[in-house]
Design a protein around this motif. Structure first.
Motif, mmCIF file in Angstrom:
data_model
loop_
_atom_site.group_PDB
_atom_site.id
_atom_site.type_symbol
_atom_site.label_atom_id
_atom_site.label_comp_id
_atom_site.label_asym_id
_atom_site.label_seq_id
_atom_site.Cartn_x
_atom_site.Cartn_y
_atom_site.Cartn_z
ATOM 1 N N SER A 191 0.854 -1.187 0.000
ATOM 2 C CA SER A 191 0.000 0.000 0.000
ATOM 3 C C SER A 191 0.887 1.232 0.000
ATOM 4 C CB SER A 191 -0.921 0.002 1.225
ATOM 5 O OG SER A 191 -0.156 -0.039 2.421
ATOM 6 N N SER A 192 0.305 2.379 -0.254
ATOM 7 C CA SER A 192 1.078 3.621 -0.272
ATOM 8 C C SER A 192 1.576 3.983 1.118
ATOM 9 C CB SER A 192 0.226 4.765 -0.823
ATOM 10 O OG SER A 192 -0.263 4.469 -2.103
ATOM 11 N N THR A 193 0.674 3.878 2.087
ATOM 12 C CA THR A 193 0.956 4.249 3.467
ATOM 13 C C THR A 193 0.471 3.135 4.388
ATOM 14 O OG1 THR A 193 -1.160 5.423 3.581
ATOM 15 C CG2 THR A 193 0.783 6.732 3.007
ATOM 16 N N PRO A 194 0.862 3.165 5.665
ATOM 17 C CA PRO A 194 0.440 2.098 6.587
ATOM 18 C C PRO A 194 -1.073 2.058 6.802
ATOM 19 C CG PRO A 194 2.322 3.315 7.479
ATOM 20 C CD PRO A 194 1.829 4.085 6.286
ATOM 21 N N ARG A 195 -1.559 0.874 7.183
ATOM 22 C CA ARG A 195 -2.932 0.655 7.633
ATOM 23 C C ARG A 195 -3.978 0.923 6.542
ATOM 24 N NH1 ARG A 195 -2.739 -0.379 12.873
ATOM 25 N NH2 ARG A 195 -5.018 -0.292 13.021
ATOM 26 N N GLU A 196 -3.674 0.493 5.326
ATOM 27 C CA GLU A 196 -4.646 0.598 4.243
ATOM 28 C C GLU A 196 -5.235 -0.764 3.878
ATOM 29 O OE1 GLU A 196 -4.222 3.485 1.015
ATOM 30 O OE2 GLU A 196 -2.150 3.770 1.691
ATOM 31 N N GLY A 197 -4.819 -1.818 4.575
ATOM 32 C CA GLY A 197 -5.409 -3.126 4.344
ATOM 33 C C GLY A 197 -4.606 -4.071 3.486
ATOM 34 N N ALA A 198 -3.319 -3.802 3.287
ATOM 35 C CA ALA A 198 -2.504 -4.667 2.438
ATOM 36 C C ALA A 198 -2.355 -6.066 3.037
ATOM 37 C CB ALA A 198 -1.131 -4.034 2.206
ATOM 38 N N THR A 199 -2.041 -6.140 4.333
ATOM 39 C CA THR A 199 -1.860 -7.439 4.977
ATOM 40 C C THR A 199 -3.173 -8.213 5.016
ATOM 41 O OG1 THR A 199 -0.031 -6.607 6.338
ATOM 42 C CG2 THR A 199 -1.122 -8.620 7.081
ATOM 43 N N THR A 200 -4.282 -7.528 5.285
ATOM 44 C CA THR A 200 -5.586 -8.176 5.297
ATOM 45 C C THR A 200 -5.929 -8.725 3.916
ATOM 46 O OG1 THR A 200 -6.351 -6.719 7.058
ATOM 47 C CG2 THR A 200 -8.034 -7.855 5.781
ATOM 48 N N THR A 201 -5.638 -7.945 2.884
ATOM 49 C CA THR A 201 -5.874 -8.404 1.512
ATOM 50 C C THR A 201 -5.054 -9.649 1.218
ATOM 51 O OG1 THR A 201 -6.361 -6.152 0.747
ATOM 52 C CG2 THR A 201 -5.721 -7.763 -0.925
ATOM 53 N N LEU A 202 -3.796 -9.633 1.623
ATOM 54 C CA LEU A 202 -2.922 -10.789 1.416
ATOM 55 C C LEU A 202 -3.465 -12.026 2.119
ATOM 56 C CD1 LEU A 202 0.861 -11.037 1.354
ATOM 57 C CD2 LEU A 202 -0.270 -12.171 3.259
ATOM 58 N N LEU A 203 -3.923 -11.876 3.358
ATOM 59 C CA LEU A 203 -4.437 -13.014 4.114
ATOM 60 C C LEU A 203 -5.740 -13.550 3.524
ATOM 61 C CD1 LEU A 203 -3.710 -11.785 7.752
ATOM 62 C CD2 LEU A 203 -2.562 -13.645 6.544
ATOM 63 N N ASN A 204 -6.587 -12.652 3.079
ATOM 64 C CA ASN A 204 -7.830 -13.090 2.440
ATOM 65 C C ASN A 204 -7.554 -13.830 1.143
ATOM 66 O OD1 ASN A 204 -10.523 -12.209 3.725
ATOM 67 N ND2 ASN A 204 -9.232 -10.420 4.014
ATOM 68 N N LEU A 205 -6.614 -13.326 0.361
ATOM 69 C CA LEU A 205 -6.249 -13.997 -0.886
ATOM 70 C C LEU A 205 -5.664 -15.372 -0.596
ATOM 71 C CD1 LEU A 205 -5.872 -14.014 -3.939
ATOM 72 C CD2 LEU A 205 -3.712 -12.781 -3.608
ATOM 73 N N ALA A 206 -4.827 -15.466 0.433
ATOM 74 C CA ALA A 206 -4.254 -16.753 0.820
ATOM 75 C C ALA A 206 -5.335 -17.733 1.233
ATOM 76 C CB ALA A 206 -3.252 -16.559 1.960
ATOM 77 N N ALA A 207 -6.291 -17.263 2.039
ATOM 78 C CA ALA A 207 -7.375 -18.132 2.497
ATOM 79 C C ALA A 207 -8.212 -18.633 1.330
ATOM 80 C CB ALA A 207 -8.263 -17.373 3.497
ATOM 81 N N GLN A 208 -8.470 -17.739 0.369
ATOM 82 C CA GLN A 208 -9.259 -18.138 -0.794
ATOM 83 C C GLN A 208 -8.522 -19.171 -1.634
ATOM 84 O OE1 GLN A 208 -8.620 -17.178 -4.218
ATOM 85 N NE2 GLN A 208 -10.613 -17.076 -5.185
ATOM 86 N N ALA A 209 -7.216 -18.974 -1.845
ATOM 87 C CA ALA A 209 -6.424 -19.914 -2.640
ATOM 88 C C ALA A 209 -6.343 -21.281 -1.963
ATOM 89 C CB ALA A 209 -5.021 -19.345 -2.869
ATOM 90 N N VAL A 210 -6.162 -21.274 -0.638
ATOM 91 C CA VAL A 210 -6.105 -22.528 0.111
ATOM 92 C C VAL A 210 -7.433 -23.264 0.022
ATOM 93 C CG1 VAL A 210 -5.988 -23.486 2.452
ATOM 94 C CG2 VAL A 210 -4.260 -21.842 1.688
ATOM 95 N N SER A 211 -8.530 -22.525 0.072
ATOM 96 C CA SER A 211 -9.851 -23.150 -0.010
ATOM 97 C C SER A 211 -10.072 -23.825 -1.354
ATOM 98 C CB SER A 211 -10.946 -22.114 0.235
ATOM 99 O OG SER A 211 -11.071 -21.226 -0.868
ATOM 100 N N LEU A 212 -9.321 -23.408 -2.368
ATOM 101 C CA LEU A 212 -9.419 -24.007 -3.696
ATOM 102 C C LEU A 212 -8.395 -25.122 -3.893
ATOM 103 C CD1 LEU A 212 -9.930 -20.768 -5.837
ATOM 104 C CD2 LEU A 212 -11.652 -22.417 -5.119
ATOM 105 N N GLY A 213 -7.681 -25.453 -2.815
ATOM 106 C CA GLY A 213 -6.738 -26.564 -2.873
ATOM 107 C C GLY A 213 -5.326 -26.189 -3.249
#
Length: 229
Positions: A52-74
């Motif tokens: 993200s451009s600056t801190p606390r814009e949701g980059a880590t949350t986005t990464l974790l959600n993407l990881a969870a979605q990919a894992v759910s697809l195997g």
């Protein structure tokens, strides 16, 4: 700086997330975007940075959600915490910070020694690693693409949590070693000038900036992640 031209420049970035879609559909769109950008690569497994451009814009949350979605697809997913100034991923999974990414770069630990199991099947983590004083010097390492690329052999998707772009050059240093990078924008918070500056900084390091993730609302974090917080 001309505000209109700055906004126009930022708006030309490919938009992955849209407020009109649900979070699940947004994640599918992001994963499809990653797959499409990887078709021209010699590597089947993409290495993808989220920042993200600056801190606390949701980059880590986005990464974790993407990881969870990919894992759910195997898919097998490997997370790398390259946000060395404010690392968070090891704490979220109640894992140790070292050995990790910095130890790998310093040749203090091998690839197999820095990979930790998260407790979630098919989700692995390379934590931040031992504290290093001069992180910019550490990350200015020509062998970084090959070092990160070695993780392709154990994962279907490698996701790298990058530091905010504007406060330092570290996002650019790591980002240039990755196949793709996505910039998270919190629409109610981020000014176009700030986002444009981040885009220019990433471009100056020849980062393959593939799109913008428009973060307009709180992202849902799966229950198994809440239990780790």
């Amino acid at each position: 700086m001309n505000t209109h031209s700055t906004q126009s420049e930022v708006s030309r970035m490919p938009l992955v997330f849209s407020k009109k879609n649900g979070v699940t559909e947004q994640l599918h769109r992001l994963r499809r975007s990653i797959a499409q950008h990887q078709t021209d690569s010699e590597h089947a497994t993409p290495t993808v940075g989220i920042c993200s451009s600056t801190p606390r814009e949701g980059a880590t949350t986005t990464l974790l959600n993407l990881a969870a979605q990919a894992v759910s697809l195997g898919e097998r997913v490997l997370l790398i915490d390259a946000n060395l100034r404010t690392p968070r991923l090891h704490a979220m999974f109640n894992l140790k910070p070292a050995p990790g990414f910095t130890d790998l770069v310093l040749s203090r630990a091998s690839h197999d020694k820095v990979v930790q199991r998260t407790g979630k099947e098919k989700l692995m983590l390379v934590s931040c690693g031992s504290v290093v004083q001069n992180t910019e010097s550490l990350l200015n390492f020509p062998g970084l693409p090959m070092l990160i690329g070695e993780f392709r052999r154990i994962a279907d998707l490698v996701l790298v949590d990058l530091p905010p772009v504007n406060p330092s050059i570290e996002a650019g240093l790591v980002g240039q070693a990755l196949d793709q990078v996505y910039l998270v924008i919190q629409a109610e918070k981020s000014r176009w000038e700030v986002v444009s500056n981040a885009k220019e900084q990433l471009n100056s390091y020849s980062v393959n900036l593939c799109g913008a993730v428009l973060n307009r609302r709180r992202h849902y974090i799966p229950e198994w992640l809440y239990n780790k917080l």
